[in-house]
Design a protein around this motif. Sequence first.
Motif, PDB file in Angstrom:
ATOM      1  N   LEU A  63      -8.905  -9.146  19.057  1.00  0.00           N
ATOM      2  CA  LEU A  63      -8.593  -8.867  20.458  1.00  0.00           C
ATOM      3  C   LEU A  63      -9.224  -9.968  21.300  1.00  0.00           C
ATOM      4  CD1 LEU A  63      -7.689  -6.958  22.837  1.00  0.00           C
ATOM      5  CD2 LEU A  63      -9.970  -5.934  22.645  1.00  0.00           C
ATOM      6  N   VAL A  64      -8.427 -10.604  22.146  1.00  0.00           N
ATOM      7  CA  VAL A  64      -8.914 -11.645  23.051  1.00  0.00           C
ATOM      8  C   VAL A  64      -8.963 -11.055  24.455  1.00  0.00           C
ATOM      9  CG1 VAL A  64      -8.517 -13.949  23.996  1.00  0.00           C
ATOM     10  CG2 VAL A  64      -7.865 -13.440  21.632  1.00  0.00           C
ATOM     11  N   SER A  71      -8.365 -17.153  33.503  1.00  0.00           N
ATOM     12  CA  SER A  71      -8.449 -18.606  33.388  1.00  0.00           C
ATOM     13  C   SER A  71      -9.196 -19.056  32.132  1.00  0.00           C
ATOM     14  CB  SER A  71      -9.120 -19.199  34.629  1.00  0.00           C
ATOM     15  OG  SER A  71     -10.456 -18.739  34.720  1.00  0.00           O
ATOM     16  N   ARG A  72      -9.947 -18.134  31.517  1.00  0.00           N
ATOM     17  CA  ARG A  72     -10.675 -18.499  30.302  1.00  0.00           C
ATOM     18  C   ARG A  72     -10.979 -17.255  29.475  1.00  0.00           C
ATOM     19  NH1 ARG A  72     -16.021 -17.463  30.506  1.00  0.00           N
ATOM     20  NH2 ARG A  72     -16.870 -16.929  32.526  1.00  0.00           N
ATOM     21  N   ILE A  73     -11.293 -17.480  28.217  1.00  0.00           N
ATOM     22  CA  ILE A  73     -11.627 -16.388  27.311  1.00  0.00           C
ATOM     23  C   ILE A  73     -13.052 -15.921  27.594  1.00  0.00           C
ATOM     24  CG2 ILE A  73     -11.986 -15.737  24.894  1.00  0.00           C
ATOM     25  CD1 ILE A  73      -9.925 -17.888  24.168  1.00  0.00           C
ATOM     26  N   ARG A  74     -13.223 -14.623  27.708  1.00  0.00           N
ATOM     27  CA  ARG A  74     -14.550 -14.035  27.900  1.00  0.00           C
ATOM     28  C   ARG A  74     -15.136 -13.558  26.569  1.00  0.00           C
ATOM     29  NH1 ARG A  74     -14.153  -9.288  31.507  1.00  0.00           N
ATOM     30  NH2 ARG A  74     -14.750  -8.009  29.772  1.00  0.00           N
ATOM     31  N   ARG A  75     -14.277 -12.925  25.738  1.00  0.00           N
ATOM     32  CA  ARG A  75     -14.766 -12.324  24.512  1.00  0.00           C
ATOM     33  C   ARG A  75     -13.678 -12.296  23.449  1.00  0.00           C
ATOM     34  NH1 ARG A  75     -15.655  -7.567  26.641  1.00  0.00           N
ATOM     35  NH2 ARG A  75     -14.572  -6.327  25.121  1.00  0.00           N
ATOM     36  N   LEU A  76     -14.100 -12.410  22.198  1.00  0.00           N
ATOM     37  CA  LEU A  76     -13.218 -12.206  21.051  1.00  0.00           C
ATOM     38  C   LEU A  76     -13.795 -11.056  20.240  1.00  0.00           C
ATOM     39  CD1 LEU A  76     -12.854 -15.902  19.804  1.00  0.00           C
ATOM     40  CD2 LEU A  76     -11.177 -14.615  21.126  1.00  0.00           C
ATOM     41  N   GLU A  77     -12.972 -10.058  19.927  1.00  0.00           N
ATOM     42  CA  GLU A  77     -13.406  -8.927  19.110  1.00  0.00           C
ATOM     43  C   GLU A  77     -12.582  -8.919  17.829  1.00  0.00           C
ATOM     44  OE1 GLU A  77     -13.008  -5.342  21.395  1.00  0.00           O
ATOM     45  OE2 GLU A  77     -14.283  -6.098  23.012  1.00  0.00           O
ATOM     46  N   ALA A  96     -16.830  -8.239  14.321  1.00  0.00           N
ATOM     47  CA  ALA A  96     -17.616  -9.237  15.042  1.00  0.00           C
ATOM     48  C   ALA A  96     -17.153  -9.292  16.485  1.00  0.00           C
ATOM     49  CB  ALA A  96     -17.471 -10.611  14.397  1.00  0.00           C
ATOM     50  N   ASP A  97     -18.103  -9.545  17.387  1.00  0.00           N
ATOM     51  CA  ASP A  97     -17.829  -9.669  18.809  1.00  0.00           C
ATOM     52  C   ASP A  97     -18.429 -10.994  19.273  1.00  0.00           C
ATOM     53  OD1 ASP A  97     -17.327  -9.347  21.496  1.00  0.00           O
ATOM     54  OD2 ASP A  97     -18.490  -7.508  21.726  1.00  0.00           O
ATOM     55  N   TYR A  98     -17.579 -11.926  19.704  1.00  0.00           N
ATOM     56  CA  TYR A  98     -18.015 -13.253  20.136  1.00  0.00           C
ATOM     57  C   TYR A  98     -17.990 -13.300  21.655  1.00  0.00           C
ATOM     58  CZ  TYR A  98     -18.018 -18.445  20.302  1.00  0.00           C
ATOM     59  OH  TYR A  98     -18.304 -19.775  20.539  1.00  0.00           O
ATOM     60  N   ASN A  99     -19.169 -13.361  22.277  1.00  0.00           N
ATOM     61  CA  ASN A  99     -19.312 -13.473  23.721  1.00  0.00           C
ATOM     62  C   ASN A  99     -19.277 -14.954  24.076  1.00  0.00           C
ATOM     63  OD1 ASN A  99     -20.459 -13.814  26.325  1.00  0.00           O
ATOM     64  ND2 ASN A  99     -21.441 -11.817  26.175  1.00  0.00           N
TER      65      ASN A  99
END
Length: 149
Positions: A63-64, A71-77, A96-99
């Motif tokens: 999930l993006v 305007s930009r990616i905040r998080r990738l789950e 995994a959760d990428y901040n």
Amino acid sequence: MLPVHLSAQGAQVAFGNTQQNSNLPVEVTAENLDVNQADGTAVFTGNVLIGQGEMRLSAPRVLVVYNEDQSRIRRLEATGGVTLVSGEDAAEARQADYNMDNGVIEMQGDVLLVQGPQALTGDRMYVDTRAGTARVSGRVKTILQPSEN
């Protein structure tokens, strides 16, 4: 020898060959993409592979989440079994959760970190991509080999 500091709170280790810039472009490859304009998200499914600099993340579903103006990616789950590779280091977890704002990836569930011949397991791992470090916590287990003189 893997530089390891074990304590009651967890283990701090180096992760990846270099520090990662979380402002680098993110390349995503997947079988499917569903975009939700209403909430500003996108869902990639099917053999998802995400690349950013030297780092690679793969999972069945990602999930993006974009910032408010998209305007930009905040998080990738990432869910469904996640593999994270940076240089010679690799980690696996259930999710995994990428901040993207702080460059921290939180991996959860049956974490396995492999660095050459050494392996660490735990419940959670926090990868600070900017510092090039990782911290494993929650029932951390490893086998330390005595050095041979």
